[in-house]
Design an enzyme around this catalytic site. Structure first.
Site, short mmCIF file in Angstrom:
data_model
loop_
_atom_site.label_atom_id
_atom_site.label_comp_id
_atom_site.label_asym_id
_atom_site.label_seq_id
_atom_site.Cartn_x
_atom_site.Cartn_y
_atom_site.Cartn_z
N GLY B 170 11.18 -43.19 -39.70
CA GLY B 170 11.62 -44.47 -38.68
C GLY B 170 11.74 -45.72 -38.67
O GLY B 170 11.96 -46.73 -38.62
N ASP B 257 15.70 -33.68 -33.05
CA ASP B 257 14.76 -33.43 -33.84
C ASP B 257 13.43 -32.08 -33.70
O ASP B 257 12.80 -32.88 -33.06
CB ASP B 257 13.90 -34.27 -34.40
CG ASP B 257 13.14 -34.33 -35.86
OD1 ASP B 257 13.24 -33.52 -36.04
OD2 ASP B 257 12.65 -35.69 -36.38
N SER B 265 10.09 -27.39 -41.00
CA SER B 265 10.61 -27.90 -42.40
C SER B 265 9.83 -29.07 -43.07
O SER B 265 10.22 -28.73 -44.14
CB SER B 265 11.36 -29.61 -41.21
OG SER B 265 11.97 -30.19 -42.60
#
Lengths: 489, 489
Positions: B170, B257, B265
């Site tokens: 981010g 998410d 993941s």
């Protein structure tokens, strides 16, 4: 990034740009992404990315006709592309995903985007999920109903008493043709729009289509109603509730049907055709969409939304635990309805159910006093007035009530023991009809000779399987043998 | 229903059948529906329906190459089509939508279907929503991690000490190239796979691509690691976690998410490349994905999953509230990283953060005692060993560290008043960089001359906007003027 644009007469209903897989990979673009396509400083539009190989070269874009028209492009023009910023609706959907109450304006934005095909299927799936997850307040439901109405077409009928009905489906058996015929025979105006099969073997539109046309434009529908006082048409192509059509298409995937959406969807469609009196049938029970408690809560909500829009809504809760008619499948179901209208066959439950629905509508619209509806409905059915009205409707819809043919292949199933029929698994019998070819092959399906609580002797015929394909018939027989469709004890 | 089949070299990665709009309407078929296409009794396959007009006639089907191959079809062959039954995964997703805990086998089924492209995007969106709505138990996370690993490729490296890192992103600023260079210079093996920009202006793969290739096959990656001890490549085309790639693509839509998916993941990808020591950076704070509390909970879950798979996982929680480097955009970010490696520029925060990440990995993998990692990391950076290692990696990836060009257009922004810089809105500065052309145009972006808590004089340069397009530069200037990107008090 500058790309050459190609056109392949792709009319997708919205701006879609097909990029080459290599080009997309290199630039981190995925199918479903939005890109801005610019021809000049002033002319640009947002398109959704699709990805392919083989149809185009690496630096080419195949664009849908919508893009060509909007940007005034010619074959082999060059365009600039760029990642687009996120549409506002997605921010709103994100907030609903976290259970925020949405404002009227926010709901309108999302519904408007859906109606204009500006959201992808995955995005609509998130919207559906957010409603499923968080529910909606009565005011959100009101706003959603209004947004669906505002983004769709309307049918304005000059007639005064417009009535309508809807059943929160799931059970095979066509009461609608019978109810519409009775109500129209009583002088009520009933512009019935119906759906095609969603998860069931047949929708009302599929069944009617066996004997007449069901796809008309709005002006055509007005003419049908002028002639016959009622219609039974397919609602899907009318654009009455385009956002809702799209949402329902996505809900089908998981067969989820968030309550708020269900109510807004049904009410919007009824209001858009100008109905003032609406009867909602809510079947409840083991194989129904809802249990008794949920049915009661639905009733309250439907009535509340009705009040918001000045529509007189009544709900009829019906305990239902087996197919309502004998036939399951488009042609077998419409044949049942015709037999009831002609008084050729009892089809006991179908007759009873249709009469009680019609009775409520007759009372609701003031055609008779409370408590006298059933008498009037019976009179209209038994004197043949309802059948005559039905013939008029079918004729106005360019059809004819002839003899309905049988499917090419059939197979009788007889009981292997004597006893009482204790269960017809509605989900399984629906699946069986679909295995046989429903709803695409209209003559296929199942015909029941026995209903729940009937006595059955060993060797007695219980049902017949029909199919247009030997292959599917064999699969249907296999399905019947392996799954517990009918239980005899 | 029998249809003629056409082929238009459509390679969509999965069986897609394009039907004519009229045909679809008549038969109640919608885009996203599944149909069975049969050539003979034995040969059939399930395809997803897409709808178009103009490209085909009413009774024609355009089929993707996958259908042609699987059924052994020729152009103009006739096929039978039928509605398909629902894939098992959808039933499982429905159950998860109602918060049922899924079994290992059920999770495997869904992940396997996603990896094989057997689910549509809307269906994957429902799966993502169900995890977002209901969360997952630690065992479900373990099973999902395993399923992602099992349905993807692996990279088997013979080297003993394989390390890796991941940052729950981010924030603009590339620590990864610096950390990889330091760790590899210490003799650790680091097969770093990175992503491209998702919602940020640049991913590590986008930044590296400015100076070298990042898309390689697994055998090529093995050769790069043999030569340089490490790599920094794009993970997207390797097929290490195909189900996850698809899920992430859908998650991007709403930028949601779900925690369970995030953990599975990341861990699956690290385990698939054989990592034994993994550092996860979890930035927290106002603009981060998580707050401090959530970061702590994530730490525990990452460490637990690590134990399930015998991987030594450590999490570093970092309070972050502004861009880590000066540059924002692929080329501006990699230039920062190179300047730090070359010791040409302080880039204070980028240097500090990279050193502390590298220090933890060096300690975790036993290259030095606890508490001595920072000293070793500094030594490797300050002696130029890390830069030499980075040059090796870039060379092995067919690149060269030359001079990075500037974008065609730029515009300086100066402060309109004197004061203290109190806020850099990370979300807005990311949007600004995207307006300027990031991530597709690699030279575009923003360069910051000031950071949070810096003193600024009136007229002093705060930042520079870069773009390859005058149009985008103008839009960027407009964006800067209308949005509060930087606050000076």
């Amino acid at each position: 990034l500058v790309n050459e644009i190609k056109h392949s007469r792709l009319s997708a209903g919205r701006p879609i740009a097909i990029l080459h897989k290599k080009f997309a990979d290199k630039n981190g673009l995925h199918s479903g992404d939005r890109i801005v396509i610019k021809k000049t400083k002033k002319k640009s539009l947002i398109a959704v990315v699709d990805i392919a190989e083989g149809m185009l070269k690496e630096k080419e874009i195949i664009a849908s006709t919508e893009i060509f028209k909007e940007l005034g492009l010619k074959e082999n023009d060059y365009v600039e592309i760029q990642l687009a910023t996120v549409p506002r609706s997605l921010g709103i959907i994100s907030e609903k995903m976290n259970c925020k109450t949405l404002s009227e304006e926010e709901i309108h934005q999302v519904i408007n985007d859906i109606s204009k095909n500006a959201l992808t299927e995955a995005e609509v799936a998130f919207f559906v999920s957010s409603i499923y997850k968080c529910g909606m307040s009565m005011h959100e439901i009101e706003d959603m109903t209004r947004a669906i109405i505002d983004t769709g077409s309307r049918i304005n009928l000059k007639q005064k008493i417009v009535v309508d009905m809807h059943s929160i489906g799931g059970f095979p058996g066509r009461t609608t043709p019978i109810v519409v015929a009775i109500c129209a025979a009583a002088g009520l105006t009933m512009p019935k729009t119906s759906s095609r099969a969603i998860t069931s073997p047949a929708g009302t539109a599929d069944a009617l289509e066996v004997i007449c046309r069901v796809d008309f434009t709005i002006p055509e529908i007005k003419r049908i109603i002028e002639k016959a006082g009622a219609c039974i048409v397919w609602g899907g192509s009318l654009g009455i509730a385009p956002a809702d059509d799209k949402i329902i298409q996505i809900e089908r995937i998981l067969n989820i049907d968030p309550e708020a959406q269900l109510i807004a969807s049904i009410m919007a469609k009824k209001i858009s055709v100008g109905s003032k009196f609406v009867l909602i049938e809510i079947p409840y029970g083991k194989f129904a969409k809802v249990n008794r408690k949920k049915a009661e809560s639905l009733r309250k909500k439907f009535e509340t939304v009705g009040k918001f829009f000045n529509v007189n809504v009544e709900c009829l809760l019906t305990k239902t635990d087996e197919p309502i008619g004998n036939g399951i499948g488009p042609s077998l179901e419409i044949r049942d309805s015709i037999r009831v209208l002609r008084r050729e066959d009892e089809c006991h439950m179908l007759t009873e159910r249709s009469l009680s629905l019609a009775a409520r509508i007759l009372e609701l619209a003031g055609k008779t006093k409370k408590g006298k509806g059933l008498k009037l409905a019976k009179e209209l059915l038994y004197t043949g007035k309802a059948f005559k009205k039905f013939e008029q409707i079918v004729k106005a819809q360019k059809g004819k009530i002839g003899i309905i043919p049988e499917a090419k292949f059939k197979h009788n199933i007889s009981s292997t023991k004597s006893g009482k029929l204790t269960l017809i698994d509605v989900k399984k019998i629906n699946s069986l009809a679909r295995v046989l070819g429903c709803p695409l092959d209209k003559l296929s399906g199942v015909y029941l000779f026995k209903h729940k609580r009937d006595r059955v002797k060993k060797g007695e015929k219980i049902l017949t399987l029909y199919s247009e394909s030997k292959l599917d018939l064999d699969e249907g027989i296999k399905f019947y043998k392996t799954e517990k469709v009918v239980t005899i004890r």
